[in-house]
Design an enzyme around this catalytic site. Structure first.
Site, PDB file in Angstrom:
ATOM      1  N   GLY A   1      35.722  71.126 119.176  1.00 50.87           N
ATOM      2  CA  GLY A   1      36.439  70.855 121.353  1.00 50.87           C
ATOM      3  C   GLY A   1      36.921  70.058 120.536  1.00 50.87           C
ATOM      4  O   GLY A   1      36.914  68.704 119.395  1.00 50.87           O
TER       5      GLY A   1
ATOM      6  N   LEU B   1      39.483  68.622 121.263  1.00 51.94           N
ATOM      7  CA  LEU B   1      40.979  68.949 120.842  1.00 51.94           C
ATOM      8  C   LEU B   1      41.709  67.602 120.160  1.00 51.94           C
ATOM      9  O   LEU B   1      41.613  66.382 121.592  1.00 51.94           O
ATOM     10  CB  LEU B   1      41.661  69.689 121.432  1.00 51.94           C
ATOM     11  CG  LEU B   1      40.829  71.106 121.519  1.00 51.94           C
ATOM     12  CD1 LEU B   1      41.769  72.397 122.565  1.00 51.94           C
ATOM     13  CD2 LEU B   1      40.565  71.395 119.840  1.00 51.94           C
TER      14      LEU B   1
ATOM     15  N   GLY C   1      45.908  67.589 115.207  1.00 49.23           N
ATOM     16  CA  GLY C   1      45.808  68.705 114.118  1.00 49.23           C
ATOM     17  C   GLY C   1      44.478  70.005 114.535  1.00 49.23           C
ATOM     18  O   GLY C   1      45.335  70.826 113.897  1.00 49.23           O
ATOM     19  N   HIS C   2      44.036  70.308 115.772  1.00 43.03           N
ATOM     20  CA  HIS C   2      43.698  71.094 116.222  1.00 43.03           C
ATOM     21  C   HIS C   2      45.073  71.743 116.638  1.00 43.03           C
ATOM     22  O   HIS C   2      45.197  73.094 116.117  1.00 43.03           O
ATOM     23  CB  HIS C   2      42.526  71.693 117.298  1.00 43.03           C
ATOM     24  CG  HIS C   2      41.362  70.991 116.608  1.00 43.03           C
ATOM     25  ND1 HIS C   2      41.031  69.219 117.309  1.00 43.03           N
ATOM     26  CD2 HIS C   2      40.764  71.119 117.087  1.00 43.03           C
ATOM     27  CE1 HIS C   2      40.058  68.873 116.945  1.00 43.03           C
ATOM     28  NE2 HIS C   2      39.387  69.767 116.091  1.00 43.03           N
TER      29      HIS C   2
ATOM     30  N   GLN D   1      42.902  71.153 106.578  1.00 45.82           N
ATOM     31  CA  GLN D   1      42.425  70.888 105.563  1.00 45.82           C
ATOM     32  C   GLN D   1      41.403  69.867 105.125  1.00 45.82           C
ATOM     33  O   GLN D   1      41.509  68.678 104.139  1.00 45.82           O
ATOM     34  CB  GLN D   1      43.889  70.460 104.437  1.00 45.82           C
ATOM     35  CG  GLN D   1      44.400  71.853 103.928  1.00 45.82           C
ATOM     36  CD  GLN D   1      43.486  72.012 102.675  1.00 45.82           C
ATOM     37  OE1 GLN D   1      42.499  72.069 102.693  1.00 45.82           O
ATOM     38  NE2 GLN D   1      44.365  72.676 101.516  1.00 45.82           N
ATOM     39  N   LYS D   2      41.844  68.702 106.046  1.00 43.64           N
ATOM     40  CA  LYS D   2      40.795  67.594 106.121  1.00 43.64           C
ATOM     41  C   LYS D   2      39.847  68.069 105.823  1.00 43.64           C
ATOM     42  O   LYS D   2      39.192  67.279 104.784  1.00 43.64           O
ATOM     43  CB  LYS D   2      40.515  66.945 107.533  1.00 43.64           C
ATOM     44  CG  LYS D   2      40.012  65.898 107.497  1.00 43.64           C
ATOM     45  CD  LYS D   2      40.707  64.722 108.458  1.00 43.64           C
ATOM     46  CE  LYS D   2      39.428  65.231 109.720  1.00 43.64           C
ATOM     47  NZ  LYS D   2      37.750  65.085 109.817  1.00 43.64           N
TER      48      LYS D   2
ATOM     49  N   GLN E   1      35.405  72.479 103.651  1.00 40.52           N
ATOM     50  CA  GLN E   1      34.645  73.800 103.790  1.00 40.52           C
ATOM     51  C   GLN E   1      35.734  74.549 104.429  1.00 40.52           C
ATOM     52  O   GLN E   1      35.533  75.838 103.804  1.00 40.52           O
ATOM     53  CB  GLN E   1      35.302  73.188 105.954  1.00 40.52           C
ATOM     54  CG  GLN E   1      34.623  74.191 106.893  1.00 40.52           C
ATOM     55  CD  GLN E   1      34.568  73.557 107.924  1.00 40.52           C
ATOM     56  OE1 GLN E   1      33.475  73.131 108.601  1.00 40.52           O
ATOM     57  NE2 GLN E   1      36.121  73.691 109.351  1.00 40.52           N
TER      58      GLN E   1
END
Lengths: 279, 279
Positions: free
Chosen positions: B31, B33, B36-37, B148-149, B153
């Site tokens: 959340g 947002l 990027g999201h 990709q940040k 992950q």
């Protein structure tokens, strides 16, 4: 019966079945099938439309010094039995197909593995849960069928399904026994004749103890059962009375399901057995 | 846009979409947002038919002393942004819905978590992988979209998908930046004005170093970048040059993808950034 060894082929067959609206039932096994496995196939046929059986002796769930090498294998015999019983898809992957590279992720069972088989087989249930998760993701079953002989395994899998929000119903099936009471196991073939003759005692000891526990005499029951187990040729691994499926300690007075479980080690074979009842 | 907070409702909506032959795209978020999201939502709309976004600040991936409490939250704003961007199903579970009881199973990441963010946030990626596995099992997506940040992950999730034979395609999307170069992050709001003013330096430092590394001067590049990072008000967490997605050590001469990544800690906020290129 269709037989496949590649995940891609398996997925394709299952996708076809799903597109026809079929419900998929899954019976994961390590092969060397016996009546216990076949009872699972019966359950799967009753409750789903397409029965998928996997046969894979999973190295990940065997510890060092355990019987991975001597675990009985007989592909041809298994195939005939599976086909005869109405398995629709038999999945026979090799280790390369299941583990093409070293695993970088695994399932970690956080609770309930410090007792019973988990205590004597460190890492075993992580290996079981990991391969079952992989197989579930390959087969994408509506329901999966496991034998209650591996009661702790059933508890671990049921917990994993809840924890990971998997949309799969587990059907645990009662233990199938030889006429003399010995719980059926692929490993029984590796008992010596003398061990095979003695092994049915395990179930008798559990039965007598369970009867005493139900009569409120848990202390006496556990003491007597323990003495009888130690009198066997086998080395005693454990005798435990626990709640089920939580596997918390029980003094025999708990309301709900109770498991009385034992494991013993013969020369080449470790045997487990249990009785579960509700009170 | 349909908004649901219960897993059961979510499953029902997704089942309907699947029965209509729709492909499901999934954008998991915590959340608050930002662009990027929203770029991930765009990617999802391009590649799938129904876009599911989840918003859940996952306690399992925050360590002690980390910013779980102060992680920015704004449900109403998020809802408007998601709807405006064309999200079809917004899933907003609470902690009780996600973790109704203590977890008895978890994902254990076995490799690649002793470096970069994994080294400074022990247990973080196990928490990420576990919640992502849960969400994947709820949403059952054909494709999932990650920024990709959070490069490590992405690597962890891609490995997990392979290891567990999950049938999901991962789309990693490039980092979206503020005009001054700062990588967009929900956490940027918790920077002080002075920190916010300085923070774009991180990306500049990485850019200069990456240019030097591409010219064969990795040693100089890393030394200079390190000095510049240490000159900032922020505490330096790491500056690392690695292969991607394997995250093995790199001296800058490897063929294939390389990642230059940094993490720094301001007073209330830890920031990460990276540049990935192929050579």
């Amino acid at each position: 019966m269709k037989q496949v060894s590649k995940i891609k082929e398996l997925r394709s067959l299952i996708q076809d079945a799903k597109q026809d609206g079929k419900r998929i039932g899954f019976v994961p096994t390590m092969g060397y099938l016996h009546e216990g496995h076949l009872a699972l196939v019966n359950e799967a046929r009753k409750n789903t439309d397409v029965v998928v059986m996997s046969i894979f002796v999973n190295p990940l769930q065997f510890g060092e010094g355990e019987d991975f090498e001597t675990y009985p294998r007989s592909e041809e015999r298994d195939r005939e039995m599976a086909e005869g019983k109405g398995v629709d898809i038999l999945f026979l992957p090799d280790a390369e197909e299941m583990y093409p590279r070293p695993m970088r992720s695994a399932v970690n069972i956080l609770q309930g593995t410090d007792v019973m088989c988990g205590a004597s087989r460190p890492g075993h249930f992580n290996g079981v849960a990991t391969v079952v998760l992989k197989l579930f993701n390959m087969v994408d079953p509506d329901a999966a069928f496991f034998g209650q002989k591996d009661a702790q395994q059933v508890a671990v899998i049921e917990n994993m399904i809840k924890d990971f929000n998997m949309n799969i119903k587990i059907f645990p099936a009662p233990i199938v026994r030889e006429k003399d009471g010995l719980a059926m196991s692929s490993r029984n073939i590796n008992l010596s004749p003398a061990e095979r003759k003695e092994a049915p005692e395990i179930y008798k000891i559990l039965q007598q103890a369970a009867a005493l526990i139900r009569n409120g005499k848990a202390d006496t029951a556990m003491k007597e059962a323990s003495e009888k187990l130690y009198a066997l040729k086998a080395e005693v691994d454990y005798l435990e009375l626990r709640t089920f499926p939580d596997l918390g300690k029980s003094d025999g007075t708990d309301v709900g399901k109770i498991i009385l479980a034992a494991a013993v080690k013969y020369e080449k074979v470790r045997l487990i057995d249990n009785i579960i009842w509700e009170q």
